[in-house]
Design a protein around this motif. Structure first.
Motif, mmCIF file in Angstrom:
data_model
loop_
_atom_site.group_PDB
_atom_site.id
_atom_site.type_symbol
_atom_site.label_atom_id
_atom_site.label_comp_id
_atom_site.label_asym_id
_atom_site.label_seq_id
_atom_site.Cartn_x
_atom_site.Cartn_y
_atom_site.Cartn_z
ATOM 1 N N PHE A 193 11.644 85.183 25.635
ATOM 2 C CA PHE A 193 10.212 85.162 25.951
ATOM 3 C C PHE A 193 10.017 85.003 27.460
ATOM 4 C CE2 PHE A 193 6.210 82.453 25.956
ATOM 5 C CZ PHE A 193 5.348 83.515 25.781
ATOM 6 N N SER B 205 19.957 63.945 19.675
ATOM 7 C CA SER B 205 19.359 64.341 20.962
ATOM 8 C C SER B 205 18.885 65.788 20.836
ATOM 9 C CB SER B 205 20.389 64.225 22.078
ATOM 10 O OG SER B 205 21.422 65.183 21.870
ATOM 11 N N GLN B 206 18.129 66.232 21.846
ATOM 12 C CA GLN B 206 17.707 67.644 21.864
ATOM 13 C C GLN B 206 18.923 68.560 21.898
ATOM 14 O OE1 GLN B 206 15.045 68.181 25.182
ATOM 15 N NE2 GLN B 206 13.263 67.454 24.024
ATOM 16 N N ASP C 22 18.471 83.392 22.972
ATOM 17 C CA ASP C 22 17.563 82.981 21.903
ATOM 18 C C ASP C 22 16.122 83.371 22.230
ATOM 19 O OD1 ASP C 22 16.066 80.861 23.221
ATOM 20 O OD2 ASP C 22 17.809 79.582 23.017
ATOM 21 N N GLU C 23 15.266 83.225 21.235
ATOM 22 C CA GLU C 23 13.915 83.814 21.339
ATOM 23 C C GLU C 23 13.067 83.198 22.444
ATOM 24 O OE1 GLU C 23 12.868 82.868 17.195
ATOM 25 O OE2 GLU C 23 11.225 81.686 18.031
ATOM 26 N N PHE C 24 13.227 81.909 22.714
ATOM 27 C CA PHE C 24 12.416 81.297 23.775
ATOM 28 C C PHE C 24 12.868 81.783 25.155
ATOM 29 C CE2 PHE C 24 12.012 77.732 26.855
ATOM 30 C CZ PHE C 24 10.651 77.809 27.026
ATOM 31 N N LEU C 25 14.196 81.847 25.365
ATOM 32 C CA LEU C 25 14.696 82.346 26.647
ATOM 33 C C LEU C 25 14.323 83.824 26.818
ATOM 34 C CD1 LEU C 25 18.228 80.670 26.795
ATOM 35 C CD2 LEU C 25 16.082 79.873 27.780
ATOM 36 N N SER D 6 14.925 75.585 24.631
ATOM 37 C CA SER D 6 14.115 76.081 23.503
ATOM 38 C C SER D 6 13.631 74.918 22.649
ATOM 39 C CB SER D 6 14.929 77.054 22.651
ATOM 40 O OG SER D 6 15.354 78.148 23.420
ATOM 41 N N THR E 142 16.411 64.481 26.526
ATOM 42 C CA THR E 142 17.033 64.062 25.250
ATOM 43 C C THR E 142 16.060 63.847 24.111
ATOM 44 O OG1 THR E 142 17.078 61.715 25.800
ATOM 45 C CG2 THR E 142 19.002 63.067 26.378
ATOM 46 N N ASN F 271 13.266 71.849 23.566
ATOM 47 C CA ASN F 271 12.283 71.102 24.358
ATOM 48 C C ASN F 271 10.928 71.791 24.348
ATOM 49 O OD1 ASN F 271 10.999 70.635 27.295
ATOM 50 N ND2 ASN F 271 12.075 68.810 26.616
ATOM 51 N N ARG G 123 4.954 73.773 23.750
ATOM 52 C CA ARG G 123 4.724 74.850 24.729
ATOM 53 C C ARG G 123 5.132 76.214 24.185
ATOM 54 N NH1 ARG G 123 8.198 73.910 28.930
ATOM 55 N NH2 ARG G 123 9.168 72.201 27.783
ATOM 56 N N TYR G 124 5.858 76.208 23.081
ATOM 57 C CA TYR G 124 6.282 77.475 22.484
ATOM 58 C C TYR G 124 6.287 77.327 20.972
ATOM 59 C CZ TYR G 124 9.263 81.379 21.113
ATOM 60 O OH TYR G 124 9.761 82.498 20.503
ATOM 61 N N ASN H 68 24.020 81.146 24.318
ATOM 62 C CA ASN H 68 23.182 81.477 25.477
ATOM 63 C C ASN H 68 23.974 81.339 26.770
ATOM 64 O OD1 ASN H 68 20.452 81.874 24.227
ATOM 65 N ND2 ASN H 68 20.919 79.838 23.468
ATOM 66 N N PRO I 1 10.920 76.555 32.248
ATOM 67 C CA PRO I 1 10.273 75.233 32.191
ATOM 68 C C PRO I 1 11.118 74.138 32.807
ATOM 69 C CG PRO I 1 11.208 75.788 30.073
ATOM 70 C CD PRO I 1 11.393 76.992 30.947
ATOM 71 N N ARG I 2 10.437 73.239 33.414
ATOM 72 C CA ARG I 2 11.094 72.025 33.858
ATOM 73 C C ARG I 2 11.022 71.059 32.673
ATOM 74 N NH1 ARG I 2 11.955 75.433 36.857
ATOM 75 N NH2 ARG I 2 11.274 75.716 38.996
ATOM 76 N N ASP I 3 12.175 70.657 32.191
ATOM 77 C CA ASP I 3 12.171 69.781 31.019
ATOM 78 C C ASP I 3 11.353 68.530 31.285
ATOM 79 O OD1 ASP I 3 13.658 71.545 29.686
ATOM 80 O OD2 ASP I 3 15.532 70.427 29.783
ATOM 81 N N ARG I 4 10.410 68.302 30.414
ATOM 82 C CA ARG I 4 9.567 67.109 30.582
ATOM 83 C C ARG I 4 10.255 65.887 29.977
ATOM 84 N NH1 ARG I 4 4.024 69.642 28.207
ATOM 85 N NH2 ARG I 4 3.784 71.311 29.700
ATOM 86 N N ALA I 5 10.661 66.059 28.724
ATOM 87 C CA ALA I 5 11.259 64.912 28.040
ATOM 88 C C ALA I 5 12.746 65.151 27.870
ATOM 89 C CB ALA I 5 10.595 64.737 26.679
#
Lengths: 133, 66
Positions: free
Chosen positions: A73, B15-16, A68-71, B29, A133, B31, B37-38, A3, A127-131
């Protein structure tokens, strides 16, 4: 292709292309204002910014197939938001021009409006990463 | 769709970013999937399950199971 590499390649193309598009547009305006070129030549020269614009959409298409598929989207939502805004302005302002004598809005601006709307939408949907790591 | 990715990831000390690298996707992705959320595509869902070495039902729960 990762990516990150796809994003670097996309930005490495789209940023210079945008600068070239703006430059070519101003060059055309200058040539028209100074009556440097006859109208048939202006038609011919206008192919340059149109070609740049098409290459930008091609680069965007390629980018969307590489991530990738989420990006992807997020990109689809951004592109669709841009389309909604452009079509709404085109139709809405068109009605105002037809029936309310609104000032004329050049359809030239639909392309920049699309890209601005798409860019803002992608930032909004990213998205703003919530969590962490 | 609920999932147990965070738990499975934690059990392995990943880790993620590590999971994202194993799956060849972005950390965003992972996350987004982890936080619900997805919902991933079926091929990606299978890849996630295989990475953890568990059946897909052990990772994802659509809330419609018996």
């Amino acid at each position: 292709m990762t990516n990150e590499k796809a994003t670097r390649r996309y930005l490495g193309f789209i940023i210079p292309a945008t600068i070239l598009f703006v430059g070519a547009s101003f060059a055309l305006k200058t040539a028209d204002n100074a009556a440097m070129l006859p109208p048939p030549a202006l038609y011919a020269v206008s192919i340059v910014p149109v070609g740049i614009m098409l290459s930008m959409f091609w680069a965007h298409w390629r980018y969307m197939t590489e991530i990738d598929e989420f990006l992807r989207f997020i990109q689809v939502k951004g592109a669709f938001t841009g389309l909604i805004i452009v079509m709404t302005i085109a139709s809405g302002w068109g009605w105002l021009e037809f029936y309310a004598d609104a000032p004329r809005l050049s359809i030239f601006w639909l392309n920049p409006i699309y890209w601005i709307a798409y860019s803002v939408a992608v930032l909004w949907f990213t998205p703003r990463d919530r969590a962490a790591t | 769709m609920k999932n147990k990715i965070k738990q499975l990831r934690g059990e392995r000390g990943w880790s993620q970013a590590v999971l994202a690298e194993k799956l060849d996707v972005s950390r965003q992705s992972v996350n987004a999937i982890e936080t619900g959320r997805y919902d991933p595509s079926l091929p990606l869902a299978f890849r996630i399950a295989r990475i953890f070495g568990v059946p897909i039902e052990a990772v994802f729960d659509d809330g419609d199971g018996a």
